[in-house]
Design a protein around this motif. Structure first.
Motif, PDB file in Angstrom:
ATOM      1  N   VAL A   1      -7.090   2.689  12.462  1.00 61.09           N
ATOM      2  CA  VAL A   1      -6.998   3.096  11.061  1.00 61.09           C
ATOM      3  C   VAL A   1      -5.531   3.268  10.675  1.00 61.09           C
ATOM      4  O   VAL A   1      -4.754   3.872  11.418  1.00 61.09           O
ATOM      5  CB  VAL A   1      -7.746   4.429  10.822  1.00 61.09           C
ATOM      6  N   VAL A   2      -5.166   2.731   9.517  1.00 61.81           N
ATOM      7  CA  VAL A   2      -3.815   2.905   8.980  1.00 61.81           C
ATOM      8  C   VAL A   2      -3.894   3.886   7.818  1.00 61.81           C
ATOM      9  O   VAL A   2      -4.739   3.745   6.931  1.00 61.81           O
ATOM     10  CB  VAL A   2      -3.226   1.567   8.485  1.00 61.81           C
ATOM     11  N   LEU A   3      -3.030   4.885   7.844  1.00 60.67           N
ATOM     12  CA  LEU A   3      -2.984   5.880   6.765  1.00 60.67           C
ATOM     13  C   LEU A   3      -1.560   5.998   6.237  1.00 60.67           C
ATOM     14  O   LEU A   3      -0.649   6.350   6.983  1.00 60.67           O
ATOM     15  CB  LEU A   3      -3.475   7.249   7.268  1.00 60.67           C
ATOM     16  N   CYS A   4      -1.391   5.688   4.970  1.00 61.37           N
ATOM     17  CA  CYS A   4      -0.133   5.963   4.260  1.00 61.37           C
ATOM     18  C   CYS A   4      -0.351   7.246   3.481  1.00 61.37           C
ATOM     19  O   CYS A   4      -1.317   7.339   2.714  1.00 61.37           O
ATOM     20  CB  CYS A   4       0.211   4.820   3.310  1.00 61.37           C
ATOM     21  N   PHE A   5       0.507   8.219   3.649  1.00 61.31           N
ATOM     22  CA  PHE A   5       0.269   9.517   3.013  1.00 61.31           C
ATOM     23  C   PHE A   5       1.574  10.216   2.670  1.00 61.31           C
ATOM     24  O   PHE A   5       2.623   9.954   3.270  1.00 61.31           O
ATOM     25  CB  PHE A   5      -0.572  10.416   3.926  1.00 61.31           C
ATOM     26  N   ALA A   6       1.484  11.091   1.700  1.00 67.97           N
ATOM     27  CA  ALA A   6       2.638  11.884   1.293  1.00 67.97           C
ATOM     28  C   ALA A   6       2.560  13.253   1.961  1.00 67.97           C
ATOM     29  O   ALA A   6       1.496  13.870   2.008  1.00 67.97           O
ATOM     30  CB  ALA A   6       2.662  12.041  -0.221  1.00 67.97           C
ATOM     31  N   ASP A   7       3.695  13.700   2.470  1.00 69.73           N
ATOM     32  CA  ASP A   7       3.766  15.005   3.116  1.00 69.73           C
ATOM     33  C   ASP A   7       4.907  15.786   2.477  1.00 69.73           C
ATOM     34  O   ASP A   7       5.924  15.212   2.080  1.00 69.73           O
ATOM     35  CB  ASP A   7       4.014  14.838   4.615  1.00 69.73           C
TER      36      ASP A   7
ATOM     37  N   THR B   1      14.552  26.507   0.368  1.00 68.87           N
ATOM     38  CA  THR B   1      13.579  27.102  -0.552  1.00 68.87           C
ATOM     39  C   THR B   1      12.828  26.049  -1.360  1.00 68.87           C
ATOM     40  O   THR B   1      12.014  26.396  -2.216  1.00 68.87           O
ATOM     41  CB  THR B   1      14.304  28.063  -1.523  1.00 68.87           C
ATOM     42  N   SER B   2      13.110  24.782  -1.098  1.00 71.88           N
ATOM     43  CA  SER B   2      12.458  23.713  -1.857  1.00 71.88           C
ATOM     44  C   SER B   2      11.681  22.794  -0.910  1.00 71.88           C
ATOM     45  O   SER B   2      11.763  22.919   0.316  1.00 71.88           O
ATOM     46  CB  SER B   2      13.492  22.902  -2.639  1.00 71.88           C
ATOM     47  N   TYR B   3      10.920  21.885  -1.507  1.00 70.44           N
ATOM     48  CA  TYR B   3      10.134  20.935  -0.726  1.00 70.44           C
ATOM     49  C   TYR B   3      10.463  19.512  -1.151  1.00 70.44           C
ATOM     50  O   TYR B   3      10.699  19.245  -2.325  1.00 70.44           O
ATOM     51  CB  TYR B   3       8.631  21.194  -0.927  1.00 70.44           C
ATOM     52  N   GLU B   4      10.495  18.625  -0.172  1.00 72.62           N
ATOM     53  CA  GLU B   4      10.743  17.213  -0.448  1.00 72.62           C
ATOM     54  C   GLU B   4       9.491  16.414  -0.116  1.00 72.62           C
ATOM     55  O   GLU B   4       8.883  16.584   0.946  1.00 72.62           O
ATOM     56  CB  GLU B   4      11.915  16.699   0.385  1.00 72.62           C
ATOM     57  N   ARG B   5       9.101  15.538  -1.042  1.00 71.67           N
ATOM     58  CA  ARG B   5       7.919  14.693  -0.832  1.00 71.67           C
ATOM     59  C   ARG B   5       8.330  13.476  -0.004  1.00 71.67           C
ATOM     60  O   ARG B   5       9.135  12.665  -0.443  1.00 71.67           O
ATOM     61  CB  ARG B   5       7.326  14.253  -2.169  1.00 71.67           C
ATOM     62  N   VAL B   6       7.778  13.382   1.203  1.00 77.92           N
ATOM     63  CA  VAL B   6       8.119  12.302   2.127  1.00 77.92           C
ATOM     64  C   VAL B   6       6.868  11.474   2.403  1.00 77.92           C
ATOM     65  O   VAL B   6       5.801  12.022   2.701  1.00 77.92           O
ATOM     66  CB  VAL B   6       8.675  12.857   3.462  1.00 77.92           C
ATOM     67  N   VAL B   7       6.996  10.156   2.279  1.00 79.30           N
ATOM     68  CA  VAL B   7       5.859   9.262   2.504  1.00 79.30           C
ATOM     69  C   VAL B   7       5.930   8.684   3.915  1.00 79.30           C
ATOM     70  O   VAL B   7       6.969   8.183   4.347  1.00 79.30           O
ATOM     71  CB  VAL B   7       5.834   8.125   1.463  1.00 79.30           C
TER      72      VAL B   7
ATOM     73  N   LEU C   1       0.836  -1.201   0.000  1.00 84.08           N
ATOM     74  CA  LEU C   1       0.000   0.000   0.000  1.00 84.08           C
ATOM     75  C   LEU C   1       0.873   1.254   0.000  1.00 84.08           C
ATOM     76  O   LEU C   1       0.585   2.233  -0.710  1.00 84.08           O
ATOM     77  CB  LEU C   1      -0.921  -0.002   1.217  1.00 84.08           C
ATOM     78  N   LYS C   2       1.928   1.219   0.799  1.00 79.23           N
ATOM     79  CA  LYS C   2       2.845   2.364   0.881  1.00 79.23           C
ATOM     80  C   LYS C   2       3.553   2.605  -0.448  1.00 79.23           C
ATOM     81  O   LYS C   2       3.806   3.759  -0.828  1.00 79.23           O
ATOM     82  CB  LYS C   2       3.855   2.135   1.995  1.00 79.23           C
ATOM     83  N   ILE C   3       3.850   1.535  -1.184  1.00 84.67           N
ATOM     84  CA  ILE C   3       4.525   1.671  -2.479  1.00 84.67           C
ATOM     85  C   ILE C   3       3.658   2.483  -3.451  1.00 84.67           C
ATOM     86  O   ILE C   3       4.177   3.276  -4.248  1.00 84.67           O
ATOM     87  CB  ILE C   3       4.861   0.280  -3.054  1.00 84.67           C
ATOM     88  N   MET C   4       2.333   2.308  -3.365  1.00 82.68           N
ATOM     89  CA  MET C   4       1.438   3.062  -4.255  1.00 82.68           C
ATOM     90  C   MET C   4       1.534   4.557  -3.996  1.00 82.68           C
ATOM     91  O   MET C   4       1.372   5.367  -4.904  1.00 82.68           O
ATOM     92  CB  MET C   4      -0.003   2.573  -4.099  1.00 82.68           C
ATOM     93  N   VAL C   5       1.818   4.919  -2.737  1.00 84.49           N
ATOM     94  CA  VAL C   5       2.007   6.341  -2.419  1.00 84.49           C
ATOM     95  C   VAL C   5       3.425   6.761  -2.792  1.00 84.49           C
ATOM     96  O   VAL C   5       3.642   7.860  -3.303  1.00 84.49           O
ATOM     97  CB  VAL C   5       1.727   6.607  -0.921  1.00 84.49           C
ATOM     98  N   ASP C   6       4.393   5.869  -2.564  1.00 91.16           N
ATOM     99  CA  ASP C   6       5.778   6.155  -2.958  1.00 91.16           C
ATOM    100  C   ASP C   6       5.889   6.463  -4.445  1.00 91.16           C
ATOM    101  O   ASP C   6       6.621   7.380  -4.861  1.00 91.16           O
ATOM    102  CB  ASP C   6       6.684   4.951  -2.631  1.00 91.16           C
ATOM    103  N   LEU C   7       5.153   5.703  -5.246  1.00 91.11           N
ATOM    104  CA  LEU C   7       5.209   5.860  -6.703  1.00 91.11           C
ATOM    105  C   LEU C   7       4.299   6.970  -7.212  1.00 91.11           C
ATOM    106  O   LEU C   7       4.160   7.155  -8.424  1.00 91.11           O
ATOM    107  CB  LEU C   7       4.836   4.535  -7.381  1.00 91.11           C
TER     108      LEU C   7
END
Length: 202
Positions: A83-89, A95-101, A20-26
């Motif tokens: 409840v389990v939540l996998c999410f991107a933050d 000055t930049s942003y990094e997408r962290v799951v 499930l987490k891989i789907m958010v990673d990708l």
């Protein structure tokens, strides 16, 4: 986002949660929500689930914040199933942003229901008996309001007839905000070290 109205293994088994987490990673989804209790009773979770979806898609709240304001404030829903939540933050880096799951479990803490600190998988440290065979109680001084998680625990295992006092909450269990009293979260799935800390064999 993806919401799976399933229960048990989908949110419990490490391999399943990893997929499930891989789907958010990708970046297939921004979030995946799944229930992890023994059963999911539709009429008890539908209101909180509707609030979660409304908060995310209509009010553009971040998934984790939306979860705390829906399931975190609905005792009946969170008591029915963690409840389990996998999410991107998006984490700011200069000055930049990094997408962290991230992947977290939101649960209700209840000594009386064999869910100490929301850990219904807790086992006896002596015989590895399941939480259903253990009596959980607060030990010594009981803390309230924002400090409630500092209350230590004592256990008595009916399987091996042993007891243990002064057990603190694991450092990786986090209390939600004060309005979400007795609601906790922790990163999911647990590591082998964390499982050992709560008596689970792996």
């Amino acid at each position: 986002g993806l919401v799976l109205c399933t229960c048990g293994p989908t949110g419990r088994i490490t391999k399943s949660v990893t997929m499930l987490k891989i789907m958010v990673d990708l970046n297939v989804f921004d979030f995946v929500l799944v229930f992890s209790g023994v059963s999911t009773i539709d009429n008890l979770v539908i209101h909180a689930l509707s609030c979660f979806i409304e908060n995310v898609f209509m009010y553009h709240m971040k998934p984790w914040d939306a979860l705390l304001q829906s399931f975190g404030e609905d005792r009946h829903a969170i008591d029915t199933s963690p409840v389990v939540l996998c999410f991107a933050d998006m984490i700011a880096e200069g000055t930049s942003y990094e997408r962290v799951v991230k992947c977290r479990m939101l649960a209700l803490s209840s000594f009386g229901d064999a869910q100490p600190w929301g850990l219904d998988m807790y086992c006896c440290p002596q015989c590895a008996g399941p939480s259903q065979n253990i009596q959980f109680n607060a030990c010594r001084r009981k803390f309230y309001r924002s400090r409630w998680l500092q209350t230590k625990m004592k256990i008595y295992c009916h399987q091996c007839k042993t007891s243990k006092d002064d057990i603190p909450a694991p450092s990786w269990v986090h209390s939600c905000c004060m309005d979400n009293l007795y609601r906790v979260w922790y990163n999911w799935p647990l590591t082998n070290l964390q499982l050992s800390e709560i008596g689970v064999s792996h």
